[in-house]
Design an enzyme around this catalytic site. Structure first.
Site, PDB file in Angstrom:
ATOM      1  N   ASP A   1       1.259   1.805  -7.297  1.00 36.36           N
ATOM      2  CA  ASP A   1       1.845   1.114  -6.143  1.00 36.36           C
ATOM      3  C   ASP A   1       2.307  -0.297  -6.482  1.00 36.36           C
ATOM      4  O   ASP A   1       2.993  -0.948  -5.693  1.00 36.36           O
ATOM      5  CB  ASP A   1       0.875   1.088  -4.957  1.00 36.36           C
ATOM      6  CG  ASP A   1      -0.416   0.317  -5.250  1.00 36.36           C
ATOM      7  OD1 ASP A   1      -0.490  -0.392  -6.272  1.00 36.36           O
ATOM      8  OD2 ASP A   1      -1.351   0.424  -4.443  1.00 36.36           O
TER       9      ASP A   1
ATOM     10  N   HIS B   1      -2.137  -2.972  -6.385  1.00 31.71           N
ATOM     11  CA  HIS B   1      -3.577  -2.984  -6.622  1.00 31.71           C
ATOM     12  C   HIS B   1      -3.887  -2.893  -8.116  1.00 31.71           C
ATOM     13  O   HIS B   1      -3.198  -2.187  -8.855  1.00 31.71           O
ATOM     14  CB  HIS B   1      -4.249  -1.824  -5.898  1.00 31.71           C
ATOM     15  CG  HIS B   1      -4.166  -1.912  -4.409  1.00 31.71           C
ATOM     16  ND1 HIS B   1      -3.124  -1.352  -3.698  1.00 31.71           N
ATOM     17  CD2 HIS B   1      -4.976  -2.495  -3.508  1.00 31.71           C
ATOM     18  CE1 HIS B   1      -3.304  -1.587  -2.411  1.00 31.71           C
ATOM     19  NE2 HIS B   1      -4.417  -2.285  -2.267  1.00 31.71           N
TER      20      HIS B   1
ATOM     21  N   GLY C   1      -7.329  -2.514   3.561  1.00 27.56           N
ATOM     22  CA  GLY C   1      -6.471  -2.787   4.704  1.00 27.56           C
ATOM     23  C   GLY C   1      -6.945  -3.898   5.602  1.00 27.56           C
ATOM     24  O   GLY C   1      -6.272  -4.261   6.570  1.00 27.56           O
TER      25      GLY C   1
ATOM     26  N   ASN D   1      -3.629  -9.048   2.979  1.00 25.40           N
ATOM     27  CA  ASN D   1      -2.984  -8.187   3.969  1.00 25.40           C
ATOM     28  C   ASN D   1      -2.328  -8.983   5.086  1.00 25.40           C
ATOM     29  O   ASN D   1      -1.340  -8.535   5.670  1.00 25.40           O
ATOM     30  CB  ASN D   1      -4.007  -7.194   4.546  1.00 25.40           C
ATOM     31  CG  ASN D   1      -4.400  -6.138   3.531  1.00 25.40           C
ATOM     32  OD1 ASN D   1      -3.554  -5.526   2.892  1.00 25.40           O
ATOM     33  ND2 ASN D   1      -5.696  -5.933   3.362  1.00 25.40           N
TER      34      ASN D   1
ATOM     35  N   SER E   1      -9.105  -4.426   0.108  1.00 31.07           N
ATOM     36  CA  SER E   1      -9.029  -3.389  -0.925  1.00 31.07           C
ATOM     37  C   SER E   1      -9.188  -3.948  -2.335  1.00 31.07           C
ATOM     38  O   SER E   1      -9.648  -3.242  -3.240  1.00 31.07           O
ATOM     39  CB  SER E   1      -7.696  -2.645  -0.828  1.00 31.07           C
ATOM     40  OG  SER E   1      -6.603  -3.545  -0.931  1.00 31.07           O
TER      41      SER E   1
END
Length: 214
Positions: A183, A186, A74, A102, A37
């Site tokens: 979040d 990111h 992801g 991740n 991502s």
């Protein structure tokens, strides 16, 4: 008539010689940004992604490049390895490889992460595709032991395969709330701009080392 024929012959020969002496036409470098991502541009417009902003920055500095976005939100190193061959098409001149974040978030064994990245680098080497490796760091909540095992992966693989390393893809962004999405994980568009600005010198040096660079 014979005189005209001689001169026509001379002109044809001169044109052939000049074409041989003139420099080859520059080729647009085909680069693939391969990652998760952070490469894909999570919740951002396509023009705000790392690949898009990096392409614009490189073009502004005179580089003839086209950067394809092969980021998948992801994605783990396992997922990246599974899709590597079809995500990096034949004719690719270089790859910016960014994966591992991740894995760390999910607590994947650092040894497994290293194994997958190693396999990707080996496969790209077999295809004679140069790689710029973008490093990642384990989040603090994973503990010191995990971080020690994880954080050293990228330097080790950089040395093993002789590929350049940009040590931390999120450098300058990870602790700055104003450069992140809500979040807290990111980068926002401004954060991506910082990532591009900081990584640009390393990317430029990498491009200049490519055999296809003009």
């Amino acid at each position: 008539m014979k005189f005209k024929a001689v001169w026509l012959h001379v002109i044809v020969i001169a044109g052939t010689i000049l074409s041989l002496l003139s420099p080859a036409q520059a080729k647009t470098l085909q680069i693939v940004g391969f990652g998760d991502s952070l490469m894909a541009g999570y919740q951002l417009a396509s023009s705000e992604s790392y690949t898009a902003q990096l392409e614009a920055a490189l073009k502004a500095k005179g580089h003839d490049v086209s950067i394809a976005n092969a980021g998948v939100s992801g994605d783990t190193t396992s997922g990246g390895l599974a899709r590597l061959d079809w995500s990096v098409p034949d004719g690719t001149d270089a790859v910016i490889l960014e994966l591992g974040a991740n894995d760390a978030l999910r607590g994947v064994s650092p040894e497994e992460t290293e194994k997958n990245l190693d396999a990707m680098l080996a496969r790209l080497k077999e295809r004679n595709i140069p790689v710029l490796l973008a490093g990642m760091m384990a989040p603090p909540n994973m503990g010191g032991d995990y971080a020690q095992r994880f954080n050293g992966i990228y330097q080790k693989l950089s040395q093993k395969y002789g590929v350049p390393l940009y040590p931390f893809f999120l450098d300058g962004v990870v602790t700055q709330a104003n450069l992140q999405l809500e979040d807290g994980m990111h980068p926002n568009a401004k954060g991506v701009a910082v990532m591009v600005e900081r990584s640009l010198p390393t990317v430029e040096t990498f491009l200049k080392s490519l055999p296809t660079h003009r």
